[in-house]
Design an enzyme around this catalytic site. Structure first.
Site, PDB file in Angstrom:
ATOM      1  N   ASN A 132     -15.345 -11.371 -60.227  1.00 21.47           N
ATOM      2  CA  ASN A 132     -14.985 -12.698 -59.730  1.00 21.47           C
ATOM      3  C   ASN A 132     -14.845 -12.582 -58.218  1.00 21.47           C
ATOM      4  O   ASN A 132     -14.284 -11.608 -57.717  1.00 21.47           O
ATOM      5  CB  ASN A 132     -13.639 -13.151 -60.305  1.00 21.47           C
ATOM      6  CG  ASN A 132     -13.606 -13.107 -61.830  1.00 21.47           C
ATOM      7  OD1 ASN A 132     -14.645 -13.048 -62.479  1.00 21.47           O
ATOM      8  ND2 ASN A 132     -12.410 -13.141 -62.394  1.00 21.47           N
ATOM      9  N   HIS A 147      -6.610 -12.751 -70.319  1.00 17.35           N
ATOM     10  CA  HIS A 147      -6.565 -13.423 -69.014  1.00 17.35           C
ATOM     11  C   HIS A 147      -5.090 -13.733 -68.696  1.00 17.35           C
ATOM     12  O   HIS A 147      -4.692 -14.895 -68.611  1.00 17.35           O
ATOM     13  CB  HIS A 147      -7.438 -14.685 -69.056  1.00 17.35           C
ATOM     14  CG  HIS A 147      -7.865 -15.202 -67.709  1.00 17.35           C
ATOM     15  ND1 HIS A 147      -9.171 -15.381 -67.349  1.00 17.35           N
ATOM     16  CD2 HIS A 147      -7.145 -15.600 -66.632  1.00 17.35           C
ATOM     17  CE1 HIS A 147      -9.241 -15.864 -66.110  1.00 17.35           C
ATOM     18  NE2 HIS A 147      -8.018 -16.008 -65.655  1.00 17.35           N
ATOM     19  N   TYR A 151     -14.151 -15.000 -54.547  1.00 17.83           N
ATOM     20  CA  TYR A 151     -13.874 -16.296 -53.919  1.00 17.83           C
ATOM     21  C   TYR A 151     -13.859 -16.259 -52.399  1.00 17.83           C
ATOM     22  O   TYR A 151     -14.223 -17.208 -51.745  1.00 17.83           O
ATOM     23  CB  TYR A 151     -12.500 -16.827 -54.368  1.00 17.83           C
ATOM     24  CG  TYR A 151     -12.430 -17.205 -55.824  1.00 17.83           C
ATOM     25  CD1 TYR A 151     -12.704 -18.505 -56.226  1.00 17.83           C
ATOM     26  CD2 TYR A 151     -12.105 -16.266 -56.784  1.00 17.83           C
ATOM     27  CE1 TYR A 151     -12.647 -18.862 -57.573  1.00 17.83           C
ATOM     28  CE2 TYR A 151     -12.050 -16.615 -58.128  1.00 17.83           C
ATOM     29  CZ  TYR A 151     -12.317 -17.910 -58.511  1.00 17.83           C
ATOM     30  OH  TYR A 151     -12.271 -18.264 -59.831  1.00 17.83           O
ATOM     31  N   ASP A 192       2.116 -26.109 -71.004  1.00 16.54           N
ATOM     32  CA  ASP A 192       2.479 -26.531 -72.372  1.00 16.54           C
ATOM     33  C   ASP A 192       1.382 -27.383 -73.015  1.00 16.54           C
ATOM     34  O   ASP A 192       1.085 -27.242 -74.194  1.00 16.54           O
ATOM     35  CB  ASP A 192       3.781 -27.353 -72.370  1.00 16.54           C
ATOM     36  CG  ASP A 192       5.003 -26.485 -72.102  1.00 16.54           C
ATOM     37  OD1 ASP A 192       4.835 -25.264 -71.869  1.00 16.54           O
ATOM     38  OD2 ASP A 192       6.134 -27.024 -72.121  1.00 16.54           O
ATOM     39  N   ASN A 195      -9.342  -9.702 -67.446  1.00 14.78           N
ATOM     40  CA  ASN A 195      -9.650 -10.489 -66.271  1.00 14.78           C
ATOM     41  C   ASN A 195      -8.810 -10.015 -65.087  1.00 14.78           C
ATOM     42  O   ASN A 195      -7.580 -10.026 -65.132  1.00 14.78           O
ATOM     43  CB  ASN A 195      -9.352 -11.968 -66.498  1.00 14.78           C
ATOM     44  CG  ASN A 195      -9.717 -12.790 -65.263  1.00 14.78           C
ATOM     45  OD1 ASN A 195     -10.894 -12.898 -64.908  1.00 14.78           O
ATOM     46  ND2 ASN A 195      -8.719 -13.329 -64.581  1.00 14.78           N
ATOM     47  N   GLU A 196      -9.494  -9.589 -64.044  1.00  8.80           N
ATOM     48  CA  GLU A 196      -8.862  -9.250 -62.773  1.00  8.80           C
ATOM     49  C   GLU A 196      -7.637  -8.353 -62.884  1.00  8.80           C
ATOM     50  O   GLU A 196      -6.518  -8.771 -62.582  1.00  8.80           O
ATOM     51  CB  GLU A 196      -8.488 -10.534 -62.010  1.00  8.80           C
ATOM     52  CG  GLU A 196      -9.685 -11.418 -61.737  1.00  8.80           C
ATOM     53  CD  GLU A 196      -9.354 -12.630 -60.870  1.00  8.80           C
ATOM     54  OE1 GLU A 196      -8.178 -12.852 -60.573  1.00  8.80           O
ATOM     55  OE2 GLU A 196     -10.296 -13.339 -60.485  1.00  8.80           O
ATOM     56  N   ARG A 219     -17.744 -19.239 -70.504  1.00 11.97           N
ATOM     57  CA  ARG A 219     -16.786 -18.136 -70.543  1.00 11.97           C
ATOM     58  C   ARG A 219     -15.386 -18.700 -70.779  1.00 11.97           C
ATOM     59  O   ARG A 219     -14.922 -19.540 -70.008  1.00 11.97           O
ATOM     60  CB  ARG A 219     -16.836 -17.374 -69.209  1.00 11.97           C
ATOM     61  CG  ARG A 219     -15.799 -16.285 -69.123  1.00 11.97           C
ATOM     62  CD  ARG A 219     -15.767 -15.548 -67.769  1.00 11.97           C
ATOM     63  NE  ARG A 219     -14.594 -14.698 -67.789  1.00 11.97           N
ATOM     64  CZ  ARG A 219     -13.767 -14.500 -66.772  1.00 11.97           C
ATOM     65  NH1 ARG A 219     -13.996 -15.050 -65.600  1.00 11.97           N
ATOM     66  NH2 ARG A 219     -12.708 -13.739 -66.919  1.00 11.97           N
ATOM     67  N   HIS A 241       9.033 -21.702 -68.161  1.00 16.67           N
ATOM     68  CA  HIS A 241      10.129 -22.423 -68.813  1.00 16.67           C
ATOM     69  C   HIS A 241      11.477 -22.003 -68.228  1.00 16.67           C
ATOM     70  O   HIS A 241      12.374 -22.819 -68.058  1.00 16.67           O
ATOM     71  CB  HIS A 241      10.129 -22.182 -70.329  1.00 16.67           C
ATOM     72  CG  HIS A 241       8.956 -22.818 -71.015  1.00 16.67           C
ATOM     73  ND1 HIS A 241       8.449 -22.375 -72.216  1.00 16.67           N
ATOM     74  CD2 HIS A 241       8.181 -23.877 -70.658  1.00 16.67           C
ATOM     75  CE1 HIS A 241       7.415 -23.131 -72.565  1.00 16.67           C
ATOM     76  NE2 HIS A 241       7.230 -24.036 -71.632  1.00 16.67           N
ATOM     77  N   GLU A 244     -16.894 -15.354 -61.955  1.00 17.09           N
ATOM     78  CA  GLU A 244     -16.163 -16.501 -61.391  1.00 17.09           C
ATOM     79  C   GLU A 244     -16.527 -16.659 -59.930  1.00 17.09           C
ATOM     80  O   GLU A 244     -16.607 -15.672 -59.201  1.00 17.09           O
ATOM     81  CB  GLU A 244     -14.629 -16.305 -61.426  1.00 17.09           C
ATOM     82  CG  GLU A 244     -13.968 -16.580 -62.738  1.00 17.09           C
ATOM     83  CD  GLU A 244     -12.448 -16.378 -62.684  1.00 17.09           C
ATOM     84  OE1 GLU A 244     -11.824 -16.628 -61.625  1.00 17.09           O
ATOM     85  OE2 GLU A 244     -11.900 -15.937 -63.710  1.00 17.09           O
ATOM     86  N   GLN A 258      -4.602 -21.624 -69.069  1.00 14.38           N
ATOM     87  CA  GLN A 258      -4.870 -22.681 -68.099  1.00 14.38           C
ATOM     88  C   GLN A 258      -5.403 -23.971 -68.718  1.00 14.38           C
ATOM     89  O   GLN A 258      -5.299 -25.027 -68.102  1.00 14.38           O
ATOM     90  CB  GLN A 258      -5.852 -22.168 -67.029  1.00 14.38           C
ATOM     91  CG  GLN A 258      -5.260 -21.041 -66.194  1.00 14.38           C
ATOM     92  CD  GLN A 258      -6.231 -20.515 -65.151  1.00 14.38           C
ATOM     93  OE1 GLN A 258      -7.057 -19.660 -65.463  1.00 14.38           O
ATOM     94  NE2 GLN A 258      -6.165 -21.011 -63.934  1.00 14.38           N
TER      95      GLN A 258
END
Ligand code: PNW
Length: 485
Positions: A314, A129, A316, A59, A173-174, A84, A46, A386, A26
């Site tokens: 995490n 991740h 949300y 990219d 991660n997750e 992190r 891509h 998170e 990311q």
């Protein structure tokens, strides 16, 4: 569960720590630089740019591969106790296997770690991740049982390279998103759709991979380095609509939290019994000769059980669940196979929505989640790895400030009223970045990033000022309107 809504004492316990998070794909960019090879997200975006809302990709992203010193400056400006970030597997191991270590890639993270430590900021490392080396995806990725060994080998390389300086590791991660999110929807890389078995095979091997990496550290590295290893679960909180829906809500929570926690954190280990039973019946109903939900051997149960040093998650958003009425279409979000639970998933009345389609605001959800975890798995150390809010453009983000304030207040209540041992909180995210299928449309950053500027200029939002003052005063007793860093 939770009773009161407002905290009287707004200060955090003395040892409580604040951080912010990012992830390699990311933010880094430099997708084909410095010896990095292709990962699943490269190929996915891509191959067909329409898979991402604004047809963008990672990219270049925030160009943190070249601008990591700027990120450290920001972390320092905020007063973060820890940062992190995640490591790109294919930047360290160009073949995906540990036969060959890419020195340039290894140095990149080494410099980042040293740079943070120089400023007194703890580096907290996520090993994975979602950016699997494409070479390993071609061999089946997370549905190939051999990935358990590949991941262990990768973990060994990381412990050898950075173990002397890292005190908190996260293996995965997750796994909920990397397994259910991937195979139930086909909209995350690698874009595979296999909701009946793919998600569950991935589920099993993700747990085993985590367990092997944990045991490796525990046996060979912990005696020297005294660090802690866990994994970061994605937990969505589910409230029952009425009393009659309570058992259903519990089953849905087990399907989300339990399927990735029970094997590790419960006393008996293995799958949550309610889910295992449900899945066996479902498999039979669908004509499978064996459960599409792969069972564990006793040896595997023992291997996974207890492989944690803290509980990281995490969080949300929340949902309301109820039984579907006759003729009503079942809900599938976020767990595709929940269709056969006869389930309807809704947002609560009056819940605000963030910029992402899945994003609804319900602050007590984080407290209820913490209470549930403590009741279920015991008096563990909890770290929130998170939490954050989705917006569109704009730097005067009062809505994000309100989100942070209200969620942090519920964390305080969990600590003070419910006695949950929460030791850390992590804001997602330090800087705007590539928000997966939402591309750069949806922003989670405390700092805005100008993606039209080759220098990717980072500018603090109002929420950055707010978070900095919370950290500085170690309390929520600070103004929520704009102040200076
Ligand atoms: C997390 N949901 O993903 C990831 O760890 C981050 O990489 C990501 O940028 C961040 O949250 C914001 O999206 C999630 O559907 C994806 O509830 C989906 C959900 C939650 C978190």
């Amino acid at each position: 569960l939770a009773v009161s809504w407002a905290a009287e004492d707004l200060s955090f316990p003395p040892g409580f720590r604040f951080g912010a998070a990012t992830a390699a794909y990311q933010v880094e960019g430099a997708w084909n630089e410095g010896g990095r090879t292709e990962c699943t997200w490269d190929k996915f975006v891509h191959e067909d740019p329409r898979r991402v809302a604004d047809q963008s990709n990672g990219d270049v992203a925030c160009n943190s591969y070249h601008l990591w010193k700027k990120d450290i400056e920001i972390a320092e400006e905020l007063g973060l106790h820890f940062y992190r970030f995640s490591i790109s597997w294919s930047r360290i191991l160009p073949t995906g296997f540990s036969n060959q270590i890419n020195e340039e890639g290894a140095n990149y993270y080494s410099n980042l770690i040293d740079g943070l430590l120089e400023k007194g900021i703890e580096p907290l490392v996520t090993m994975y991740h979602w950016d699997l080396p494409q070479s390993l995806q071609d061999l089946g990725g997370w549905t190939n049982p051999l990935i358990v060994d590949w991941f262990e080998d990768y973990a060994r390389v990381l412990y050898n390279l950075y173990g002397d300086r890292i005190k908190h590791w996260l293996t995965l991660n997750e796994p909920l998103i990397m397994c259910d999110g991937v195979y139930n929807t086909g909209v995350f890389a690698p874009g595979l759709f296999s909701p009946e078995v793919g998600a569950y095979y991935c589920n099993k091997y993700a747990l085993l991979a985590h367990a092997k990496a944990w045991r490796l550290y525990d046996e060979e590295f912990k005696p020297k380095y005294h660090g802690k290893v866990s994994l970061a679960n994605q937990l969505v909180w589910f409230d029952p609509k009425t009393k009659e829906d309570e058992a259903l809500a519990e089953l849905v929570i087990e399907n989300c939290a339990g399927r990735y926690s029970h094997a590790i954190y419960s006393k008996e280990g293995g799958w949550p019994p309610s889910i295992e039973k449900h899945m066996q019946e479902l498999s039979k109903k669908r004509g499978y000769p064996r459960s599409m939900f792969p069972s564990f051997t006793q040896e595997e149960i023992e291997l996974i059980r207890g492989t944690h040093d803290y509980y990281a998650f995490n969080h949300y958003t929340s949902r309301i669940v109820r039984y579907a009425e006759e003729g009503e279409e079942f809900s599938t979000w976020p767990l595709g196979d929940a269709v056969d639970l006869n389930l309807k998933i809704e947002k609560g009345e009056g819940w605000a929505q963030g910029a992402s389609s899945w994003f609804f605001v319900n602050p007590p959800g984080i407290r209820n989640q913490l209470i549930w975890l403590k009741q279920k798995y015991g008096d563990l150390e909890f770290m929130i790895t998170e939490n954050g809010f989705a917006t569109f453009d704009g730097r005067d983000d009062q809505d994000r400030i309100q989100y942070y304030r209200d969620y942090l207040e519920q964390v305080l209540l969990a600590i003070k009223e419910d006695g949950v041992n929460v030791t850390a909180y992590t804001a997602w995210t330090l800087i705007d970045n590539f928000e997966w299928m939402d591309g750069y449309n949806v922003k989670f950053g405390l700092y805005e990033v100008d993606f039209n500027d080759p220098e990717r200029k980072r500018t603090p939002r109002a929420s950055a000022h707010y978070y900095a003052s919370v950290i500085k005063s170690h309390s929520l007793d600070v103004p929520t309107t704009r102040n200076e860093l």
